[in-house]
Design a protein around this motif. Sequence first.
Motif: not given
Length: 228
Positions: A98-110, A135-139
């Motif tokens: 889920r955390a990886r997906q959250a990063f992917d959704a905003i296009g951020c480098r890990y 790592l993937y809380a909305e805030e």
Amino acid sequence: MSHTPFYGSELTVADCEMLALTRVDPALRVAESLLFTRKWFDYRGHHPVQATYLFAHEYAQAVRRAYAQQKDVRKIGDVKGFDVESLFESRELTAMWRARQAFDAIGCRYEYGLDFIMKRFCERGWRVFPRPNQLYAEEVILDVRDAWNAHCKAVMQLAKHERFLAPNFAGHPDQIAYQSWQIAQVKTRGGNRAMLIARLLQEHVLTEQAVAAEFGDSVLAQAKRFVL
């Protein structure tokens, strides 16, 4: 110019599919097709299983970097971190996915996003480093998104994978998207546009055809005069 190998990078598509089908909730797999067009360019060639292994690897490295900076660099060898090799047997697999997906959704480098989160937690007085489920809380993700966007405006971001080099351009949708993204980055910056384009030409980021199509032959000719 390509990614440093990480655990899971050598898995075949069949291996990845087996792990995804047997270990990952179908509801989580559904979103992957959309994420392929949003994630940072270097990750677009990875199967979601490989991308999650890479994210876990970067998470472990970010914890080590944070420990060295915030606590004791002399004891960094004692940091247990996260067991990347056992990821798909871990109770934290779903959270990591889920955390990886959250990063992917905003296009951020890990690496960038994870370092930002580690610093954020430390500055707020946390005495332990965040676990994957934090790592993937909305805030948190909104803060990462804003920081990443600001970072992109301040520093030109270049893909590392060699398939994004201009000499390797073959019209793949990912390559076209990368060229378009870089052109958009150029347009958001002030100063001498021709000099910036010259740098991107020199580093084999943009093709001459893309520059001419977007900015015209005269700008391309001006930029080429700055190329060493």
